[in-house]
Design a protein around this motif. Sequence first.
Motif, PDB file in Angstrom:
ATOM      1  N   SER A  34       0.682  -1.124   0.103  1.00  7.42           N
ATOM      2  CA  SER A  34       0.009   0.019  -0.078  1.00  7.42           C
ATOM      3  C   SER A  34       0.875   1.351   0.000  1.00  7.42           C
ATOM      4  CB  SER A  34      -1.057   0.081   1.308  1.00  7.42           C
ATOM      5  OG  SER A  34      -0.196  -0.076   2.435  1.00  7.42           O
ATOM      6  N   THR A  74     -13.210   2.715  -9.248  1.00 11.48           N
ATOM      7  CA  THR A  74     -12.143   3.837  -8.611  1.00 11.48           C
ATOM      8  C   THR A  74     -11.216   4.465  -9.366  1.00 11.48           C
ATOM      9  OG1 THR A  74     -12.704   2.314  -6.509  1.00 11.48           O
ATOM     10  CG2 THR A  74     -10.774   3.701  -6.440  1.00 11.48           C
ATOM     11  N   ASN A 159     -16.677   2.924  -0.246  1.00 11.62           N
ATOM     12  CA  ASN A 159     -15.060   2.530  -0.358  1.00 11.62           C
ATOM     13  C   ASN A 159     -14.441   3.820  -0.228  1.00 11.62           C
ATOM     14  OD1 ASN A 159     -16.007   0.087  -1.040  1.00 11.62           O
ATOM     15  ND2 ASN A 159     -15.115  -0.083  -3.278  1.00 11.62           N
ATOM     16  N   ASN A 161     -13.448   5.913   2.090  1.00 13.15           N
ATOM     17  CA  ASN A 161     -12.615   6.055   3.271  1.00 13.15           C
ATOM     18  C   ASN A 161     -11.098   5.214   3.132  1.00 13.15           C
ATOM     19  OD1 ASN A 161     -14.166   8.081   4.600  1.00 13.15           O
ATOM     20  ND2 ASN A 161     -15.121   6.403   5.754  1.00 13.15           N
ATOM     21  N   ASP A 162     -11.633   4.102   2.337  1.00 11.78           N
ATOM     22  CA  ASP A 162     -10.377   3.230   2.002  1.00 11.78           C
ATOM     23  C   ASP A 162      -9.590   3.966   0.705  1.00 11.78           C
ATOM     24  OD1 ASP A 162     -11.625   1.405   3.727  1.00 11.78           O
ATOM     25  OD2 ASP A 162     -12.780   0.249   2.285  1.00 11.78           O
ATOM     26  N   GLU A 163      -9.958   4.524  -0.131  1.00 11.44           N
ATOM     27  CA  GLU A 163      -9.338   4.983  -1.073  1.00 11.44           C
ATOM     28  C   GLU A 163      -9.148   6.489  -1.113  1.00 11.44           C
ATOM     29  OE1 GLU A 163      -8.385   2.940  -3.053  1.00 11.44           O
ATOM     30  OE2 GLU A 163      -9.807   1.405  -2.689  1.00 11.44           O
ATOM     31  N   GLN A 165      -6.960   8.028   0.867  1.00 10.96           N
ATOM     32  CA  GLN A 165      -5.286   8.448   0.797  1.00 10.96           C
ATOM     33  C   GLN A 165      -4.769   8.169  -0.673  1.00 10.96           C
ATOM     34  OE1 GLN A 165      -3.403   9.170   3.453  1.00 10.96           O
ATOM     35  NE2 GLN A 165      -1.888   9.694   1.849  1.00 10.96           N
TER      36      GLN A 165
END
Length: 180
Positions: A34, A74, A159, A161-163, A165
Amino acid sequence: MLNNNHGYFLIIGFLVLVVLISGCISFSNPDTSSNAIKNFTFNGFSFNYPSNWHVTVSDDDTGPSIIVSKDYHTQLQVMITPNYGMSEEGVLKERNKTVYPGWKKISEDTLILDNQTAYRIIFSGNDIVYFFKDMRYEEVVFVKNNSTFTILTTVPSENYNDEKQSFETILDSIHVQSVI
């Protein structure tokens, strides 16, 4: 003489071999870390992006379009268009005339990209392109070097909050070096 089962296996094996040789299927060992980052540069426009995302570029009469995507849902798209000397105020006035059917405006703010004020509108929507999935869209616009940079992020709302960054990595690293 071959029985029917052997014939089917030979045909299937041959088809798999043809597909592999033709390059329709590729095997790779992508970096799934990541924290791994790659850099992309095109005609004086550059940014960093997660190494497990992909970049594609199309360049037509309206200007280049760069798509950075993790998957179908995404992605971040950068559209670079000449503004023929139009002021930032004029660009924003034209932008405010844009209507996105099925999108609902959530908020509006500004941010700084490459030492330039950028104007962001956040929308939610569920259009047919994404099979009516609840999506979050962010449109960011800034003017630099006689070009208008329109950035559109798209991600399923669930999704975001997961993406977040990954999108921030790209946006925070945008740099315009010269006239596009």
